[in-house]
Design an enzyme around this catalytic site. Structure first.
Site, PDB file in Angstrom:
ATOM      1  CB  CYS A 113      -0.947  -0.009   1.186  1.00 29.96           C
ATOM      2  SG  CYS A 113      -1.953  -1.501   1.246  1.00 29.96           S
ATOM      3  CG  HIS A 156      -1.784   4.585   5.223  1.00 25.73           C
ATOM      4  ND1 HIS A 156      -1.770   4.368   3.861  1.00 25.73           N
ATOM      5  CD2 HIS A 156      -1.909   3.348   5.803  1.00 25.73           C
ATOM      6  CE1 HIS A 156      -1.872   3.078   3.617  1.00 25.73           C
ATOM      7  NE2 HIS A 156      -1.958   2.433   4.776  1.00 25.73           N
ATOM      8  CD  GLU A 208      -1.341   7.815   9.128  1.00 25.96           C
ATOM      9  OE1 GLU A 208      -0.921   8.608   8.256  1.00 25.96           O
ATOM     10  OE2 GLU A 208      -2.417   7.192   9.015  1.00 25.96           O
ATOM     11  CE  LYS A 231      -5.487   4.246   2.271  1.00 29.40           C
ATOM     12  NZ  LYS A 231      -4.583   5.372   2.557  1.00 29.40           N
ATOM     13  CG  HIS A 272      -6.470   0.717   1.452  1.00 27.42           C
ATOM     14  ND1 HIS A 272      -5.539   1.285   0.602  1.00 27.42           N
ATOM     15  CD2 HIS A 272      -5.741   0.150   2.465  1.00 27.42           C
ATOM     16  CE1 HIS A 272      -4.325   1.078   1.074  1.00 27.42           C
ATOM     17  NE2 HIS A 272      -4.423   0.397   2.193  1.00 27.42           N
ATOM     18  CG  PHE A 309       0.102  -5.961   4.313  1.00 28.95           C
ATOM     19  CD1 PHE A 309      -0.363  -5.164   5.336  1.00 28.95           C
ATOM     20  CD2 PHE A 309      -0.750  -6.940   3.814  1.00 28.95           C
ATOM     21  CE1 PHE A 309      -1.634  -5.320   5.858  1.00 28.95           C
ATOM     22  CE2 PHE A 309      -2.030  -7.115   4.319  1.00 28.95           C
ATOM     23  CZ  PHE A 309      -2.475  -6.303   5.345  1.00 28.95           C
TER      24      PHE A 309
END
Length: 411
Positions: free
Chosen positions: A162, A302, A313, A334, A339, A399
């Site tokens: 991502c 994010h 975050e 988002k 996403h 990830f």
């Protein structure tokens, strides 16, 4: 000597619209791109999650028939966004050897790969399409743009989950600084609204299960958040040196002033709760811009709407900005787009550019009860950013512990 790198074109095919302008307008209006998936395979396979943020544009209505047939959906979206961005930039007349593509995806041609496997099992090897490998390979979307625009200075693809397309934009900045090209089309795409990724993400407990109300399922920072909403689409930026842009009389949206990439080396899926590497990425992006942390006027976070991710975050942001964070408006877009995985950073960078260009921070929808453990100044309605010199950052984390941050300045 450091060159000024500017954004001269934008393009998108997103869950909010078929173009960059449509996507930005819908974002400011507080729309959600999430909806129920009206496909037979949802019920046939008894998927636990029955909705997603599907691209609003029908690629078949935009592209030529042969392009749709020979390109995976991830490449179809990339070509739509790339063409729009290049046209928006005025279709720069640049030598092919000075035109490059920095693209990204998190997964690549998942539809092509699994459809080909089904064909092989059900109908035998003679029925597998000859174009299967070119359609499924992760560099396919970038290659589609590069061949369409005759980019011969290099077509590079980043695959870092991502964080992918934010990293591709940071790479484009470096490639322009190094003089490897005069113009770069940068961004990312994803088309993974497919039964297998949905089932897999759901098995990980990563997806929201608000099947009865998809539009409110992505809710970053809310105490009731229960996972992200899978999205699809693409976004592209045309980047070039300021000297090149001014010489051809191009309009300029914003300046790309820096980018940074770090890694957690912590866990394959979970973010480092301390956020030290993510913090380093943010600091490096700001310092690379020759700015100080007090200069940051806006953050596109994010913020995936997962219970663990949003807090991680926040911890990284607080580690970086300390008390300054309380005065910085934060948007979590988002909530509207879902996403886009490898395409997420690109659409969010585009939104960050537009926020600076129009001097308005976009809203975060679906935040009804803020998590007290995340005391951010979250923008919930379009908010004026004011005049003067504005600096903004856009965060992406993926990830594998990938962290990527890009910084933009108003012009």
């Amino acid at each position: 000597m450091t060159k000024k790198i500017v954004v001269t074109g934008v393009g998108a095919a997103s869950p909010l619209g078929g173009t960059a302008a449509e996507s930005w307008k819908a974002l400011l209006a507080g729309e959600s791109g999430a909806s129920t998936i009206e496909k037979e395979w949802v019920s046939e396979l008894e998927l636990p999650v029955t909705f997603a943020a599907q691209a609003r544009v029908d690629a078949a209505s935009v592209l030529e028939r042969h392009e749709v047939k020979r390109l995976d959906p991830s490449s179809q979206f990339a070509l739509i966004a790339g063409r729009e961005a290049y046209a928006d930039a005025g279709s720069p007349e640049v030598e092919p050897e000075r035109l490059a593509v920095d693209w990204a995806t998190g997964i690549g041609g998942v539809w092509t790969l699994i459809d080909a496997w089904d064909t092989l099992r059900e109908r035998g090897p003679r029925r597998v399409m000859p174009m299967t490998v070119p359609m499924l390979m992760p560099n396919g979307p970038g290659a589609a743009i590069g061949m369409d625009l005759h980019a011969r200075a290099g077509i590079r693809t980043v695959v870092s989950a991502c964080a992918s397309s934010t990293e591709s934009i940071a790479n484009a900045y470096d490639h322009l600084q190094q003089g490897l090209a005069d113009v770069v089309i940068a961004g990312g795409s994803e088309a993974a609204i497919h039964p297998l990724p949905i089932a897999s993400f759901a098995a990980m407990q990563a997806l929201s299960k608000r099947n009865d109300d998809p539009a409110t399922a992505s809710r970053p920072y809310d105490v009731t958040r229960d996972g992200f909403v899978l999205g699809e689409g693409a976004a592209a930026l045309v980047l070039e040196t300021e000297e090149h842009a001014k010489a051809r009389g191009a309009k300029i949206y914003a300046e790309l002033v820096g980018g940074s990439v770090t890694s957690d080396a912590y866990h394959i899926t979970a973010p480092d709760p301390e956020g030290s590497a993510a913090a380093r990425a943010m600091i490096a992006a700001v310092e690379g811009a020759g700015a100080s942390l007090s200069d940051v006027a806006h953050i596109n976070a994010h913020a995936t709407s997962t219970p663990v991710g949003d807090i991680a975050e926040y911890n990284a942001l607080r580690r970086v900005f300390g008390g300054l964070l309380d005065g910085i408006p934060v948007s979590a877009t988002k909530a509207s787009t879902g996403h886009l995985l490898g395409g997420a950073g690109a659409i969010e960078a585009l939104f960050t550019v537009m926020a600076l260009h129009e001097r308005v921070a976009p809203p975060t929808i679906n935040l009804t009860e803020k998590d007290p453990e995340i005391p951010l100044d979250v923008v919930t309605a379009p908010r004026a950013l004011g005049g003067g010199d504005l600096l903004a950052i856009s965060n992406s984390f993926g990830f594998g512990g990938h962290n990527a941050v890009v910084a933009f300045r108003s012009v």
